[in-house]
Write an enzyme that holds these catalytic residues in place. Structure first.
Site, short mmCIF file in Angstrom:
data_model
loop_
_atom_site.label_atom_id
_atom_site.label_comp_id
_atom_site.label_asym_id
_atom_site.label_seq_id
_atom_site.Cartn_x
_atom_site.Cartn_y
_atom_site.Cartn_z
N ARG A 133 0.82 -1.21 0.00
CA ARG A 133 0.00 0.00 0.00
C ARG A 133 0.86 1.26 0.00
O ARG A 133 0.42 2.32 -0.43
CB ARG A 133 -0.99 0.00 1.16
CG ARG A 133 -0.38 0.02 2.50
CD ARG A 133 -1.45 -0.17 3.54
NE ARG A 133 -1.99 -1.52 3.45
CZ ARG A 133 -3.12 -1.92 3.99
NH1 ARG A 133 -3.86 -1.05 4.65
NH2 ARG A 133 -3.50 -3.15 3.89
N GLU B 143 -11.42 -0.56 -3.10
CA GLU B 143 -11.65 0.36 -2.00
C GLU B 143 -10.66 1.52 -2.02
O GLU B 143 -9.53 1.37 -2.46
CB GLU B 143 -11.51 -0.40 -0.67
CG GLU B 143 -11.99 0.40 0.54
CD GLU B 143 -11.73 -0.29 1.87
OE1 GLU B 143 -10.63 -0.86 2.03
OE2 GLU B 143 -12.61 -0.26 2.74
C1 B12 Z 1 -8.05 1.47 14.18
C2 B12 Z 1 -7.34 0.35 13.46
C3 B12 Z 1 -6.90 0.62 12.18
C4 B12 Z 1 -7.04 1.96 11.53
C5 B12 Z 1 -5.84 2.78 11.95
C6 B12 Z 1 -6.10 4.24 11.85
C7 B12 Z 1 -4.88 4.96 12.26
N1 B12 Z 1 -4.22 5.57 11.32
O1 B12 Z 1 -4.52 4.89 13.41
C8 B12 Z 1 -7.01 1.55 10.04
C9 B12 Z 1 -8.41 1.22 9.61
C10 B12 Z 1 -6.45 2.57 9.08
C11 B12 Z 1 -6.22 0.27 10.12
C12 B12 Z 1 -5.53 -0.25 9.10
C13 B12 Z 1 -4.82 -1.43 9.14
N2 B12 Z 1 -4.78 -2.28 10.15
CO1 B12 Z 1 -5.56 -1.95 11.80
N3 B12 Z 1 -6.47 -1.86 13.48
C14 B12 Z 1 -7.12 -0.90 14.06
C15 B12 Z 1 -7.72 -1.39 15.37
C16 B12 Z 1 -9.16 -1.74 15.07
C17 B12 Z 1 -7.64 -0.48 16.57
C18 B12 Z 1 -6.26 0.10 16.81
C19 B12 Z 1 -6.35 1.26 17.75
O2 B12 Z 1 -6.35 2.40 17.34
N4 B12 Z 1 -6.50 0.98 19.04
C20 B12 Z 1 -6.55 1.98 20.09
C21 B12 Z 1 -5.14 2.21 20.63
C22 B12 Z 1 -5.20 3.20 21.78
O3 B12 Z 1 -4.66 1.00 21.11
P1 B12 Z 1 -3.59 0.10 20.29
O4 B12 Z 1 -3.26 0.70 19.01
O5 B12 Z 1 -4.05 -1.30 20.34
O6 B12 Z 1 -2.29 0.22 21.24
C23 B12 Z 1 -2.25 -0.28 22.55
C24 B12 Z 1 -1.06 -1.18 22.77
O7 B12 Z 1 -0.70 -1.90 21.61
C25 B12 Z 1 0.02 -0.30 23.26
N5 B12 Z 1 0.93 0.37 22.34
C26 B12 Z 1 0.69 0.84 21.11
N6 B12 Z 1 1.76 1.48 20.64
C27 B12 Z 1 2.72 1.45 21.61
C28 B12 Z 1 4.00 1.96 21.66
C29 B12 Z 1 4.76 1.76 22.79
C30 B12 Z 1 6.14 2.31 22.86
C31 B12 Z 1 4.24 1.05 23.88
C32 B12 Z 1 5.03 0.82 25.06
C33 B12 Z 1 2.94 0.55 23.82
C34 B12 Z 1 2.20 0.75 22.70
O8 B12 Z 1 -0.66 0.70 23.92
C35 B12 Z 1 -2.01 0.89 23.46
C36 B12 Z 1 -2.95 0.97 24.60
O9 B12 Z 1 -3.09 -0.26 25.26
C37 B12 Z 1 -6.86 -2.67 15.62
C38 B12 Z 1 -7.55 -3.85 16.29
C39 B12 Z 1 -8.01 -3.57 17.69
N7 B12 Z 1 -9.27 -3.64 17.85
O10 B12 Z 1 -7.22 -3.31 18.56
C40 B12 Z 1 -6.49 -3.10 14.21
C41 B12 Z 1 -5.17 -3.83 13.96
C42 B12 Z 1 -4.07 -3.24 14.80
N8 B12 Z 1 -4.90 -3.59 12.49
C43 B12 Z 1 -4.40 -4.55 11.94
C44 B12 Z 1 -4.03 -4.57 10.58
C45 B12 Z 1 -3.49 -5.87 10.04
C46 B12 Z 1 -4.19 -3.46 9.78
C47 B12 Z 1 -3.82 -3.40 8.35
C48 B12 Z 1 -2.38 -3.77 8.11
C49 B12 Z 1 -4.84 -4.28 7.62
C50 B12 Z 1 -4.55 -4.47 6.22
N9 B12 Z 1 -3.74 -5.49 5.88
O11 B12 Z 1 -5.14 -3.75 5.48
C51 B12 Z 1 -4.11 -1.94 7.95
C52 B12 Z 1 -2.88 -1.23 7.51
C53 B12 Z 1 -2.33 -0.20 8.34
C54 B12 Z 1 -0.86 0.01 8.16
N10 B12 Z 1 -0.36 0.46 7.04
O12 B12 Z 1 -0.17 -0.32 9.07
C55 B12 Z 1 -4.24 -5.75 12.82
C56 B12 Z 1 -2.81 -6.05 13.18
C57 B12 Z 1 -2.67 -7.53 13.02
C58 B12 Z 1 -1.60 -8.23 13.67
N11 B12 Z 1 -0.65 -7.58 14.32
O13 B12 Z 1 -1.67 -9.46 13.56
C59 B12 Z 1 -5.20 -5.40 14.01
C60 B12 Z 1 -4.75 -5.96 15.36
C61 B12 Z 1 -6.58 -5.91 13.60
C62 B12 Z 1 -6.66 -7.41 13.53
N12 B12 Z 1 -7.09 -8.07 14.60
O14 B12 Z 1 -6.34 -8.00 12.53
N13 B12 Z 1 -6.30 -0.28 11.35
#
Ligand code: B12
Ligand code: B12
Lengths: 462, 149, 462, 149
Positions: free
Chosen positions: A83, A150
């Site tokens: 992408r 898309e």
């Molecule tokens: C919103 C979201 C998106 C949005 C992101 C918008 C944006 N620009 O932020 C959109 C729709 C664009 C998107 C796209 C994609 N996403 Co997405 N996304 C999510 C989703 C639903 C929520 C993430 C989020 O914002 N959570 C809220 C924040 C506050 O929490 P968090 O990110 O989980 O982070 C927490 C911890 O990880 C940690 N953390 C995060 N960063 C850091 C950094 C440090 C230093 C530390 C200590 C902790 C820490 O702290 C946070 C709080 O607990 C998750 C699934 C889920 N329900 O969690 C999938 C998810 C992360 N996405 C995923 C994927 C695969 C993608 C895509 C690659 C899908 C694809 N192939 O098309 C794309 C591509 C994005 C890219 N180029 O990387 C997967 C990752 C899969 C994996 N690791 O096996 C997930 C887990 C969904 C899934 N179950 O498949 N996504």
């Protein structure tokens, strides 16, 4: 079919006419046809996300999903190197360990393999990706006979990349749309789905729909004939139903009749509960929102959402559970129609306040870019520098998503007051509260469903 | 080594990754605690992290988020950068660090082998982790695999 | 545990005091406690049907169901030799091929094995059977520390046997109820569930509830303290919700305050769709009816219902799907309360017209027997000669179950007219229609859900 | 053999089985077609069927329903009855003939081995089946395994 065999080299793409003929001979409906018949049958078409790196595994994945869950449309979710046009990285990972790719690198695999995938299943395919510049991918998709694509110049830029100027992505997508126009003239209507889901987390409905409208208007001008407007479930029932019902109203107001418009719901795209039962409650809820909001299509989630890319079984289970929303036995459900009508009115009002000035400008693309630069257009939590993210969404006590800060959006006083009023009782608005409190409040809003289910906000295992 | 009054950290999301919500929240939270946060945002390559560190050599740590499962591929250039003497501070990594729903420990090991110093899952632990890193730094070399994940 | 080992011989049963002490030491809640806490948490407790012949397999079955679906109560469904006291047949089949038994022969296995089952899981157990004379089974159940026992002198006679006089079954169940009274005094409240489901197919709500009321009054007189009144989902939403809501109203009217009364719903017990998706729509629908009707407990079905006794996986899947009805996310559903109130009023009226004369008689048991002999009490499709089955139920065009023929039930003219009016538009009432037409119409009514789902009425493979 | 004007059949549900809805419907339907139906109802043992046949020796067939899965056990006494010269007419069996959801053909074979002459699943086929049985009967012995299941 064998990933260890050398990858096919870059090969000349077939002409549009050849691809159109190929689709006709494929013997399956296009995405647009599937959507149309779902709508006329008053059922929600279902579509999973799915994409793995290896071609052989992608074949298996599509076939297994089709066999066990019969989705209406199947996805090719593309990996995130492709992408960003990092085709060389995609190739490197593919050769080394395809399981490390978070999607299917279609450009790298090539259109011949795309056709193989297409021929392996009877549902039409859609490309889901996130490319600010998707021209190479689009051409490969068309050559593969894939009938749904898309993205958009705004919605596949701001949530997905850091530094790509809007002018660049808009121009690239104008080209994609124009190619769709050309294909339509040659007899193939490609469904162009717009990614109104944006950054997915706490997206105010009017932001999602405003971006949908702008991209749809742009697409229609280039000759696109089938537009799917996607909206991410926010979590508040009446607000979500109203947002879905706003889509046909907006289509009627802003688009020519010649364009078919479908409403698409993304099952909740924020922090998902970790317990399977809770995740499934949320999945079913999303599907019911789609049905009751009149969506043509639903993009499903799985109970593994909080953990990572799901396995096939979980994906199947998510589809089967969501398909319960198409039950003929739910006619007993009546809704709070007054509340929905009120939300609908507000949403339409906010969308008009955002898009009308932009659409009034002589050059739509230039105006979009400069409106984002000035914050007159904006999205929350932008991944890109080219949106200000001055707007801050919060949840009202009833869970509805409201604007805590409206940034530089050209909102009327009335709209601003209504949003403030909604949040006032949340205590969210206490102007004196520090940054720390704001972050705490936002985090709680993001973790909304964890609270509903009494799950601790501890993150899943990394 | 330059020590400013306010503590500085470099924050960003890995090269192929655009998930930015946690990044926004972590930046806000550390700023609320008084840190100077150099936030490079999404899609940040190892080279960009290294450049930022060269610009802010007093930064205590580089905090990398990775959600899309590509952490390992996105940090491929870390050993080379370190070999060139760049990124001499601890690298802290958090997020969703491999593709798929069932994680085993081996994917963390290969990240540590690339040179990741600390793997954290809960961002609330960042301030304490940074304190600890600073403590161990003034008394000795960077710890190689302290982890709270 | 080993079925090929000799079966334990008839062994002396422990005293009530010993059994009460055993239940206290078991370290798990009784059924009555589970029901009470489900009700106060406003959730529907879930219970599968399950029973296999072999002891070892029964252990495995209970453990697997608990591990994978965490039901609130687990069943020991008894085989149909045991329920007819054909203990020797049960023993013969058990020794020859336990898989040929359609339930667990508890009396044959003996109470020590009953305790083994009880100790194997943390949910309380209920005995589900169908015995006109359940005294031996009840004593074995109590000795096994089992705290819930289904049945009643009417409801476990008429649907289950051909020639047992009501006086006999009523007397046997009076003894069971009195034993419950004795246990209650010794500190153990046994949940006595009444089988208002009867012959399950096209049961008019007022028949089910009238039998429930009569059995509950009889049980309360013997000292029973916890009564579950069960009602079979008929298929019409407002009618079913009204029937469930009638249960607390009837309890208030006919039973002393000292008796706890719970409403139990049986997911649809008639001809089930064969396609898995359709069966699952019906399962979810049933669970929603339970939730929205305020049932304390739901007895679940599986997608294999049309085929035969389900395997464990199907049973688990049925429970998990039904548990979605306990989702905290369904608060958006509002109902047609006017329609429900109207049905409720009708149901309460009909029940009163049926039971009030019976309850007015000096000897309840004798009156029940003679009322059935005269048709003043009656059930449709009786398996027994001791009910006339003069009443004929039909479905109104909206699917509600009405009386096509009220037989000799002591209904008011008003009730009779209302029922006739409901059916008139169905054309079902054309008095001149022949027997053939009537059978055709009844068959269509019985196949109702096949029609809803567009499945042909072809029977499943025998 | 006695031949009455109206054709007679004996109907009932197997010995351990109380499922009666289909039994009611089949009785109604055959009566509507002009048959004299001797309906023994639920929980009918082989002996009871035999007694009824002794009482109505001109009955064309005995129609047994079994839904609860116990058909085989419930018909255990059929060979003995036949050996005693009882139940000389065709025995037609229908319903849900074994315990469990996945049926294999072997359970039908063992029922035929007990002496069941016809296994039918759709009761709508009963009149045609009875006609056919009567036809083959007047021309020869009872067919042993004609089946429409
Ligand atoms: C919103 C979201 C998106 C949005 C992101 C918008 C944006 N620009 O932020 C959109 C729709 C664009 C998107 C796209 C994609 N996403 Co997405 N996304 C999510 C989703 C639903 C929520 C993430 C989020 O914002 N959570 C809220 C924040 C506050 O929490 P968090 O990110 O989980 O982070 C927490 C911890 O990880 C940690 N953390 C995060 N960063 C850091 C950094 C440090 C230093 C530390 C200590 C902790 C820490 O702290 C946070 C709080 O607990 C998750 C699934 C889920 N329900 O969690 C999938 C998810 C992360 N996405 C995923 C994927 C695969 C993608 C895509 C690659 C899908 C694809 N192939 O098309 C794309 C591509 C994005 C890219 N180029 O990387 C997967 C990752 C899969 C994996 N690791 O096996 C997930 C887990 C969904 C899934 N179950 O498949 N996504
Ligand atoms: C209603 C019902 C009951 C009622 C019966 C009331 C009554 N007295 O009639 C009650 C609740 C009492 C009951 C009890 C039990 N039931 Co029940 N019951 C059903 C149910 C839900 C519907 C049956 C029905 O009435 N259908 C409507 C009629 C019109 O159709 P039908 O009976 O299926 O018959 C069709 C064909 O089989 C055929 N047919 C039937 N008889 C005949 C005869 C001839 C000659 C021919 C040619 C054709 C034929 O024609 C009919 C029309 O297509 C079925 C499951 C289902 N959804 O089908 C289970 C079912 C039949 N029951 C079952 C069981 C196990 C029991 C119990 C033994 C459970 C237990 N262990 O406690 C008990 C015990 C009863 C006993 N002693 O035999 C199982 C049988 C399992 C198996 N074979 O593997 C079933 C299939 C449920 C299941 N999936 O597990 N049951």
């Amino acid at each position: 079919m064998n990933d260890s065999a050398p990858l096919p080299g870059p090969s000349g793409l077939p002409s549009h006419d050849e691809s159109v003929a190929y689709v006709k001979e494929l013997g399956k409906p296009t995405s647009a046809e599937v959507l149309r018949s779902a709508r006329s049958a008053e059922r929600v078409a279902l579509q999973p996300r799915c994409g793995v790196g290896s071609h052989a595994q992608m074949m298996t994945l599509l076939r297994d999903l089709e066999r066990h869950a019969r989705p209406d449309v199947l996805s090719l979710t593309i990996d995130s190197h492709t992408r960003l046009k990092r085709f060389e990285n995609a190739r490197a990972v593919l050769l080394q360990n395809p399981a490390d790719l978070n999607g299917y690198p279609l450009v790298t695999h090539g259109w011949e393999r795309g056709r193989e995938l297409n021929e392996a299943v009877s549902a039409p395919l859609e490309i889901r990706h996130g490319s600010p510049d998707a021209r190479a991918l689009f051409r490969t998709a068309v050559a593969s006979g894939i009938t749904s694509f898309e993205g958009g110049g705004i919605s596949y830029n701001l949530p997905y990349s850091k530094a790509v100027p809007l002018a660049e992505s808009l121009a690239a997508w104008q080209e994609v749309d124009a190619l769709c126009g050309d294909l339509a003239e040659r007899g193939l209507v490609v469904d162009r789905e717009l990614f109104g889901t944006l950054t997915a987390v706490l997206v105010p409905p009017s932001i999602s729909l405003a971006i949908n409208v702008l991209e749809a208007v742009a697409a229609a001008r280039e000759g696109v004939r089938c537009v799917s407007m996607a909206y991410p479930q926010g979590g508040h029932f009446e607000q979500d139903v109203a947002a879905l019902r706003a889509i046909p109203a907006l289509a009627a107001r802003y688009l020519p009749d010649s364009v078919e418009v479908h409403a698409v719901l993304h099952e909740f795209m924020g922090v998902f509960p970790r317990e399977r039962a809770n995740a499934e409650d949320l999945i079913l809820y999303g599907a019911l929102v789609a049905r009751l909001g009149g969506a043509t299509k639903l993009i499903t989630k799985t109970y593994l959402e909080a953990y990572g890319i799901p396995d096939t079984r979980a994906n199947v289970d998510g589809l089967l559970l969501a398909s319960r929303a198409n039950s003929p036995l739910l006619g007993f459900i009546t809704l709070d129609e007054d509340r929905i009508a009120e939300e609908l009115e507000w949403i339409l009002q906010e969308v008009a306040e955002i898009v009308d000035p932009v659409l009034a400008a002589p050059d739509l693309y230039a105006e979009i870019a400069s409106a984002f630069a000035a914050g007159r257009l904006d999205i929350p939590f932008s991944a890109s520098r080219h949106a200000l993210s001055e707007i801050i969404p919060r949840r009202a006590p009833d869970g509805a998503i409201r604007y805590f800060a409206t940034g530089s959006l050209p909102f009327s006083g009335h709209t601003r007051k209504r949003n403030a009023r909604g949040l006032a009782s949340a205590g969210a608005g206490s102007a004196g509260a520090g940054l720390g409190d704001m972050v705490k409040g936002l985090t709680a809003d993001i973790n909304y469903f964890l609270n509903v289910f009494g799950e601790s906000p501890a993150p899943p295992p990394s | 080594m330059h020590e400013s009054e306010t503590r500085t950290v470099i924050l960003g999301v890995a090269a192929s990754d655009s998930h930015v919500v946690a990044n926004h929240l972590i930046a806000h939270a550390l700023r609320a605690k008084g840190f100077h946060v150099v936030n490079l945002g999404t899609c940040t390559t190892v080279d960009e992290f290294a450049e930022a560190h060269a610009e802010y050599p007093w930064a205590e740590a580089v905090l990398v988020g990775s959600l899309n499962g590509h952490a390992y591929e996105d940090l491929q250039d870390l050993p080379a950068a370190r070999a060139r003497g760049l990124l001499g501070c601890p690298v802290v990594l958090g997020g969703n660090l491999s593709v798929g729903s069932r994680k085993d420990a081996s994917h963390l090991d290969r990240l540590r082998a690339l040179g990741v110093d600390v793997i954290l899952s809960d961002p609330a632990l960042l301030p304490a982790t940074l304190d600890e890193l600073r403590g161990s730094r003034s008394s000795g070399p960077v710890p190689v695999s302290s982890t709270a994940a």
